[in-house]
Design an enzyme around this catalytic site. Structure first.
Site, PDB file in Angstrom:
ATOM      1  N   TYR A   1     -12.135  -2.070  -3.182  1.00 52.81           N
ATOM      2  CA  TYR A   1     -12.718  -2.610  -1.892  1.00 52.81           C
ATOM      3  C   TYR A   1     -14.031  -2.172  -1.895  1.00 52.81           C
ATOM      4  CZ  TYR A   1      -8.431  -2.644   0.796  1.00 52.81           C
ATOM      5  OH  TYR A   1      -6.955  -2.971   1.494  1.00 52.81           O
TER       6      TYR A   1
ATOM      7  N   ASN B   1      -1.905  -0.027   6.936  1.00 47.58           N
ATOM      8  CA  ASN B   1      -1.284  -1.076   7.506  1.00 47.58           C
ATOM      9  C   ASN B   1      -0.588  -1.842   6.477  1.00 47.58           C
ATOM     10  OD1 ASN B   1      -3.256  -2.081   5.753  1.00 47.58           O
ATOM     11  ND2 ASN B   1      -4.388  -3.417   7.297  1.00 47.58           N
TER      12      ASN B   1
ATOM     13  N   HIS C   1      -1.810  -5.650   1.539  1.00 48.58           N
ATOM     14  CA  HIS C   1      -2.956  -6.360   1.410  1.00 48.58           C
ATOM     15  C   HIS C   1      -2.616  -7.740   0.920  1.00 48.58           C
ATOM     16  CE1 HIS C   1      -7.013  -7.260  -0.302  1.00 48.58           C
ATOM     17  NE2 HIS C   1      -6.417  -7.740  -1.202  1.00 48.58           N
TER      18      HIS C   1
ATOM     19  N   ARG D   1       3.071  -6.660   8.451  1.00 50.88           N
ATOM     20  CA  ARG D   1       2.374  -5.490   8.919  1.00 50.88           C
ATOM     21  C   ARG D   1       2.965  -5.042  10.406  1.00 50.88           C
ATOM     22  NH1 ARG D   1      -3.524  -7.705   7.390  1.00 50.88           N
ATOM     23  NH2 ARG D   1      -3.844  -6.436   5.445  1.00 50.88           N
TER      24      ARG D   1
ATOM     25  N   GLU E   1      -9.709 -10.175  -7.420  1.00 49.92           N
ATOM     26  CA  GLU E   1      -8.631  -9.035  -7.418  1.00 49.92           C
ATOM     27  C   GLU E   1      -7.651  -9.085  -8.476  1.00 49.92           C
ATOM     28  OE1 GLU E   1      -9.310  -8.733  -2.517  1.00 49.92           O
ATOM     29  OE2 GLU E   1      -7.407  -9.423  -3.409  1.00 49.92           O
TER      30      GLU E   1
ATOM     31  N   LYS F   1       0.811  -1.286   0.099  1.00 56.26           N
ATOM     32  CA  LYS F   1      -0.049   0.082  -0.063  1.00 56.26           C
ATOM     33  C   LYS F   1       0.825   1.165  -0.072  1.00 56.26           C
ATOM     34  CE  LYS F   1      -3.492  -2.299   2.299  1.00 56.26           C
ATOM     35  NZ  LYS F   1      -4.752  -2.189   3.330  1.00 56.26           N
TER      36      LYS F   1
HETATM   37  P1  IDP Z   1      -7.745  -7.354   5.663  1.00 56.18           P
HETATM   38  O1  IDP Z   1      -6.785  -6.324   4.965  1.00 56.18           O
HETATM   39  O2  IDP Z   1      -6.798  -7.690   6.993  1.00 56.18           O
HETATM   40  O3  IDP Z   1      -8.167  -8.350   5.063  1.00 56.18           O
HETATM   41  P2  IDP Z   1     -10.262  -6.078   5.936  1.00 56.18           P
HETATM   42  O4  IDP Z   1     -11.120  -6.389   7.133  1.00 56.18           O
HETATM   43  O5  IDP Z   1     -10.601  -6.720   5.070  1.00 56.18           O
HETATM   44  O6  IDP Z   1      -8.815  -6.296   6.594  1.00 56.18           O
HETATM   45  O7  IDP Z   1     -10.319  -4.541   5.723  1.00 56.18           O
HETATM   46  C1  IDP Z   1      -9.577  -4.075   4.658  1.00 56.18           C
HETATM   47  C2  IDP Z   1      -8.704  -2.767   4.786  1.00 56.18           C
HETATM   48  O8  IDP Z   1      -9.463  -1.695   5.296  1.00 56.18           O
HETATM   49  C3  IDP Z   1      -7.894  -3.025   5.915  1.00 56.18           C
HETATM   50  O9  IDP Z   1      -6.360  -3.798   5.256  1.00 56.18           O
HETATM   51  C4  IDP Z   1      -7.371  -1.714   6.560  1.00 56.18           C
HETATM   52  O10 IDP Z   1      -6.414  -0.844   5.417  1.00 56.18           O
HETATM   53  C5  IDP Z   1      -8.911  -0.740   6.583  1.00 56.18           C
HETATM   54  N1  IDP Z   1      -9.527  -1.332   7.854  1.00 56.18           N
HETATM   55  C6  IDP Z   1      -9.957  -2.206   8.291  1.00 56.18           C
HETATM   56  N2  IDP Z   1     -10.626  -1.856   9.378  1.00 56.18           N
HETATM   57  C7  IDP Z   1     -10.357  -0.887   9.710  1.00 56.18           C
HETATM   58  C8  IDP Z   1     -10.685   0.344  10.619  1.00 56.18           C
HETATM   59  O11 IDP Z   1     -11.299  -0.250  11.814  1.00 56.18           O
HETATM   60  N3  IDP Z   1     -10.471   1.639  10.499  1.00 56.18           N
HETATM   61  C9  IDP Z   1      -9.869   1.952   9.560  1.00 56.18           C
HETATM   62  N4  IDP Z   1      -9.365   1.277   8.519  1.00 56.18           N
HETATM   63  C10 IDP Z   1      -9.749  -0.164   8.532  1.00 56.18           C
HETATM   64 MG    MG Z   2      -9.788  -8.258   3.387  1.00 54.07          MG
END
Ligand code: IDP
Ligand code: MG
Length: 140
Positions: free
Chosen positions: A51, A114, A117, A104, A128, A11
């Protein structure tokens, strides 16, 4: 165990931190083969498409602004259990909660920024990869 493909992304925060080489090293050491790689930048609309499953989440606007603020690196990895293997290397969504030594934990900024992805299932990986790569760009 099956040979799978997964969509990995560095990212914008982590492209800025200069960890492209280290990311590929860690993945290759874990047996993942990068079969397609490109550096690009999402428009806001492209980030929203990527997304789309999170459209209703409260952080969707911030997330898609972040994802389009600078270049990203897109990688298709192929290998045994590539989806789970790559997510194990990433660690938990929130870098604070991620295991020591995960990407991460080492390089992520916060729960939103973070760093990386990884696809979460074969169906999302297929979506994707097809969203981001043309067939002729992927060479097993
Ligand atoms: P993942 O990337 O670990 O699969 P997901 O729940 O699919 O996590 O969320 C997608 C992306 O959205 C995360 O990688 C992160 O960048 C962002 N994200 C997830 N939860 C939060 C939150 O509570 N606050 C802000 N951003 C979040
Ligand atoms: Mg995810």
């Amino acid at each position: 165990m099956a040979i799978e493909r997964t969509l990995a992304m560095i990212k914008p925060d982590c492209v800025k931190k200069g960890v492209i080489g280290e990311t590929l090293r860690v993945a290759e050491e874990a047996g993942l083969t990068p079969i397609a790689i490109k550096r690009t930048r999402f428009s806001r609309q492209q980030a929203e498409g990527f997304y789309a499953v999170h459209r209703e989440r409260p952080f969707f606007g911030d997330l898609t602004a972040f994802m389009s603020e600078g270049p990203v690196v897109l990688i298709v990895f192929e290998g045994e259990d590539a989806i789970a293997t790559w997510r194990r290397l990433l660690g938990a969504t929130n870098p604070i909660e991620a295991d020591e030594g995960t990407l991460r934990k080492r390089f992520g900024t916060n729960i939103e920024r973070n760093g990386f992805h990884g696809s979460d299932a074969p169906e999302t990986a297929a979506f994707e990869i097809s969203y981001l790569f043309a067939g002729l760009e992927v060479h097993p």
